[in-house]
Design an enzyme around this catalytic site. Structure first.
Site, short mmCIF file in Angstrom:
data_model
loop_
_atom_site.label_atom_id
_atom_site.label_comp_id
_atom_site.label_asym_id
_atom_site.label_seq_id
_atom_site.Cartn_x
_atom_site.Cartn_y
_atom_site.Cartn_z
CD GLU A 47 0.21 -20.47 0.87
OE1 GLU A 47 -0.64 -20.00 0.08
OE2 GLU A 47 0.20 -20.22 2.11
CG HIS B 275 -0.28 -10.26 -4.15
ND1 HIS B 275 -0.35 -9.51 -2.99
CD2 HIS B 275 -1.08 -11.33 -3.94
CE1 HIS B 275 -1.16 -10.12 -2.14
NE2 HIS B 275 -1.62 -11.22 -2.69
#
Length: 325
Positions: free
Chosen positions: A60, A129
């Protein structure tokens, strides 16, 4: 009017903007060959080819930085994070490059980039998450933060975000991708920074955004059965916030409950509560009450999830509190 899924509305927005402007491209993990982790980009590789729909490594920081550089050089990237939990790996590029470049370059470089993907709880995915980052990014000057709650808003706001010359954080929800709603055939854009009154009422104002709008609207329906008419405001964007819409509603209802999935400390709901006491104090008949997730990491256990995040029951209790019932 036709009815389509949330994911289809997002796909239409991206595809229409890519047809309109050759400088727009999509990049992220599994957006191309796999058609997107949530099938948001399904078919886009076939239409636009590998030069405009890029699969990336699990890196990322790298592809966010690549996107920032591309935007500084005249392109309009759409960077998909598989979840905004993974944006933490890239947050230096988002905060220290994209958000600050216009100011640091004395206006020489704008960064027209969209970072999009799901935020918040999506079921049993565990604490790492399941975080909400809307208030994190909204705390950063130079960013705009958009959190739509339905397919119509998602399409109009994403198109506006892609055309915007500033970096935009566009936050969705895994639990909303299959939601259906009416979306017109023709082109339309929705302005960033303008809230929407989803339900008119006179007794209490309920403010929310994103998937928590489902909680707010369901609570309003339950309240109506008892003769309480709630006005429900969808912020749509949390930077900038449409403070005027909230204040004007509270001037009519004199009470406010804010429903937000994030943890309570330094949340968007905190900002709304402060702004109301500062700018609508004389109109309030009760203190503003916030309904947030409990101040703990979200567990895997479904019973724990249900007890942690905002729900209709807690929202109804908050409304009763501000109405002294």
């Amino acid at each position: 009017m036709r009815v389509i899924q949330f994911r289809e509305a997002l796909r239409e927005a991206m595809s229409e903007e890519m047809r309109r402007d050759k400088n727009v491209f999509l990049m992220g993990e599994e957006v191309a060959e796999y058609n997107g982790a949530y099938k948001v980009s399904q078919g886009m590789l076939d239409e636009f080819g590998p030069d405009r729909v890029y699969d990336t490594p699990i890196a990322e920081l790298g592809f966010a930085g690549l996107g920032v550089g591309a935007a500084m050089n005249g392109l309009r990237p759409i960077i998909e994070f598989m979840t905004f939990n993974f944006s933490l790996v890239a947050i230096d590029q988002v905060i220290n490059s994209a958000a600050k470049m216009l100011a640091m370059s004395g206006g020489a470089y704008s960064v027209p980039i969209v970072f999009r993907g799901p935020t918040g709880n999506a079921g049993q995915l565990g604490a790492t998450h399941s975080s909400n980052f809307e208030n994190w990014f909204a705390n950063t000057p130079g960013l705009k933060v958009v959190v739509p709650s339905n397919p119509y808003d998602a399409k109009g706001l994403l198109k506006a975000s892609i055309r915007d010359n500033d970096p935009v954080i566009f936050m969705e929800s895994e639990l909303m991708y299959s939601d259906k709603g009416e979306v017109p055939e023709g082109e339309y854009l929705l302005p960033i920074g303008v809230a929407d009154v989803k339900r008119k009422g006179s007794d209490v104002t309920i403010v929310s955004f994103g998937k928590m709008m489902k909680v707010a609207l369901e609570a309003a329906e339950e309240l109506a059965k008892d003769g309480v008419e709630a006005e429900v405001i969808d912020l749509r964007t949390v930077r900038p916030i449409d403070y005027a819409a909230v204040v004007n509603s509270v001037k009519k209802t004199n009470r406010c409950v804010v429903v937000e999935e994030a943890n309570p400390l330094a949340a968007i709901s905190s900002e709304i509560a402060y702004h109301l006491q500062r700018n609508a104090f004389d109109y309030l008949d009760a203190p503003v009450v916030r309904v947030n997730s409990m101040d703990v990491p979200l567990s895997y256990a479904p019973t724990y999830i249900d007890a942690t995040i905002p729900n209709v029951k807690r929202t109804l209790e908050a409304v009763k509190q501000v109405m002294y019932k």
